[in-house]
Design an enzyme around this catalytic site. Structure first.
Site, short mmCIF file in Angstrom:
data_model
loop_
_atom_site.label_atom_id
_atom_site.label_comp_id
_atom_site.label_asym_id
_atom_site.label_seq_id
_atom_site.Cartn_x
_atom_site.Cartn_y
_atom_site.Cartn_z
N HIS A 191 45.19 8.82 -8.61
CA HIS A 191 44.67 7.23 -8.56
C HIS A 191 45.73 6.22 -9.49
CE1 HIS A 191 41.11 4.95 -10.18
NE2 HIS A 191 41.52 4.79 -11.24
N CYS A 203 62.30 -1.83 21.20
CA CYS A 203 61.36 -1.44 19.84
C CYS A 203 62.25 -1.60 18.75
CB CYS A 203 60.82 0.50 19.70
SG CYS A 203 60.63 0.56 18.14
N ARG A 228 52.23 -4.81 29.04
CA ARG A 228 53.61 -4.86 29.23
C ARG A 228 53.49 -4.04 30.64
NH1 ARG A 228 56.76 -5.79 25.15
NH2 ARG A 228 58.99 -4.48 26.86
N GLY A 249 66.58 0.50 22.52
CA GLY A 249 65.54 -0.14 22.95
C GLY A 249 64.76 -0.88 22.55
N ALA A 260 71.41 2.64 35.59
CA ALA A 260 71.27 3.94 35.63
C ALA A 260 70.27 3.86 37.49
CB ALA A 260 70.63 5.22 35.53
#
Length: 504
Positions: free
Chosen positions: A480, A47, A308, A45, A118
């Site tokens: 640390h 992304c 969007r 997609g 679709a």
């Protein structure tokens, strides 16, 4: 069914193979359901192909180049040159690796893959139109359907993405050369992330925003360090303005006309997934002295990043009786189910916030509900991130939101300028803030602005998810020197015994 169609059947039809859809398909396959996944463009997609992944690839690359060229304080003197062609080739390689991986994972989990568009024929049938001459169409009969068609960039009047100088985010991420100058319309997360990328590549960047500041929906103390850093990079801002049109200037560039935005200038209180160019009523609080005058800006390109909108108008939803709101979003319940019991909607098409990880979670829940699992959505621990410099990461409630919900919050904060690890990286802007319930100590939320905020916020999302207290976070020994120590110190500050910062 149309006469002449090829007809197939499936337990679960998933429409759209972005992070919501392919995750839903894979999870349904894992649960031994027969799954068909339809994608009309590319697996992964927006992304993976045109958004999250390519933008973060460019952000990482330009950060490296910029940091190397501005490290004189460390005794490093360099003048990096960016080969745009090679950079884009590398970016595409990252994208290809991920998208091919999605396809392999789907097949490995027994998902049948189909390429096409679709549309619902009725509440149990979809027609799949295949692109290309002679490809035709076929019908798929399903027991359940999951709509995961995502979203697309909003186009504003007089700025068509078909016009060569006008860019949407997808086009901006694929430029083969660096523009000398760029106007960015919209100061939401997409606009600000890309403004930073191009500024670090040497582009003169100007941002136009109709509201009174950047990153609408984020507290000002989170947005302020981002704006300051952007200004340090040479980015100019014009707030309280809207872009009205563009035209060629006769010299190979363009002029972008803007005008005062009127009343729509006050930043909204809640996070806007549309990038912050949505209408908001309020008094004009802009600091731009030109806000009441028409203003024209010169540029080579103009990037429109005003948000969007859902991709729901291509589905013929009415044929299946599926309802949307006035903006086109498909309404769902806490199980991702639409008003039609056997049809689900996940990801951007199901509404804000438009976050890939939110869509993936919805996809998992939808698949599990279909399989009869006791799954449901809970958004209280849903993190969000902005990949600007510095980054922003948030989860759960702010202090004011906690008060509005009846809590008496305790707040702890730790500045990165007091972090040994942050000092060694040269990135010390920002802080970690933890919001906890003053009575029980449960972590209610967190806000982070600073280096790697998108990574650090995960610990606090986990704390909210498992019901950890601020004492639990403070008592957990952190390595640390690391940036994650700042999370521990913020928790200790909430308890009144931070070691490396003054306690409130």
């Amino acid at each position: 069914m149309v006469v002449g169609d090829i007809a197939t059947g499936t337990d679960v039809l998933v429409i759209g193979a972005g992070p919501a859809g392919y995750v839903a398909a894979i999870r349904a396959g894992q649960l031994d359901l027969d799954v068909t996944l339809v994608e009309r463009d590319a697996y992964g997609g927006t992304c993976l192909n045109h958004g999250c992944i390519p933008s973060k690839a460019l952000i990482s690359a330009t950060d490296i180049a910029h940091d190397a060229g501005h490290a004189e304080e460390m005794g490093i003197h360099a003048d990096p040159a960016v080969d745009m062609t090679q950079l884009m080739t590398w970016k595409e390689g990252v994208v290809d690796q991920l998208t091919s991986g999605v396809e392999k994972l789907c097949k490995a989990n027994g998902v049948s893959l189909m390429t096409g568009t679709a549309r619902f024929a009725d509440e149990h049938t979809a027609r799949i139109s295949h692109s290309g001459d002679g490809q035709g169409s076929e019908s798929v009969e399903f027991e359940h359907a999951i709509v995961a068609t995502g979203s697309s960039p909003i186009e504003i009047p007089n700025f068509s993405y078909e016009d060569e100088p006008v860019l949407d985010s997808r086009q901006a991420l694929s430029l083969e050369s660096v523009p000398d100058s760029l106007v960015v319309v919209g100061a939401g997360y997409i606009g600000m992330e890309l403004a930073g990328v191009f500024a670090k590549l040497g582009t003169d960047v100007t941002v136009v925003e109709m509201l009174d500041g950047i990153l609408p929906g984020y507290d000002d103390d989170l947005a302020r360090p981002v704006k300051k850093r952007a200004e340090d990079l040479g980015i100019d801002f014009h707030f309280g303005r809207t872009a009205t049109e563009w035209y060629e200037d006769g010299g190979g560039g363009i002029r972008v006309a803007t005008e005062a935005a009127g009343q729509a200038v006050e930043r909204p209180d809640e996070t806007a997934a549309d990038g912050g160019h949505a209408e908001a009523e309020g008094e004009d609080e802009t600091e731009d002295p030109e806000a009441t005058d028409d203003l024209e800006l010169s540029a080579e390109k103009v990037l429109v990043a005003v948000g969007r909108s859902p991709v729901s108008d291509t589905l013929d939803l009415e044929n299946a009786g599926i309802e949307t709101d006035e903006r086109g979003f498909i309404q769902t319940d806490d199980r991702a189910r639409t008003n039609v019991e056997h049809v689900f909607a996940v990801g951007d098409v199901a509404g804000e916030p438009m976050l890939a990880h939110k869509g993936s979670k919805e996809g998992q829940v939808a698949a599990e509900v279909i399989a009869g699992e006791p799954a449901a959505l809970d958004y209280q621990a849903m993190p969000a991130a902005v990949f600007t410099e510095p980054e922003i990461g948030t989860v759960g409630l702010t202090e004011s939101e906690a008060e509005e919900q009846g809590f008496e919050p305790t707040v702890g904060q730790f500045p990165f300028r007091a972090s040994g690890r942050a000092l060694t990286t040269g990135h010390t802007d920002g802080f970690v803030r933890i919001v906890a319930d003053g009575e029980t100590g449960f972590v209610l939320g967190a806000q982070i602005v600073g280096p790697h905020a998108s990574e650090l916020v995960a610990e606090l999302a986990l704390a909210i998810e498992i019901g950890a207290t601020v004492e639990d976070v403070a008592a957990t020994v952190h390595t640390h020197p690391t940036l994650s120590e700042s999370v521990m110190e913020a928790a200790e500050n909430a308890l009144g015994h931070a070691i490396h910062t003054l306690n409130r």
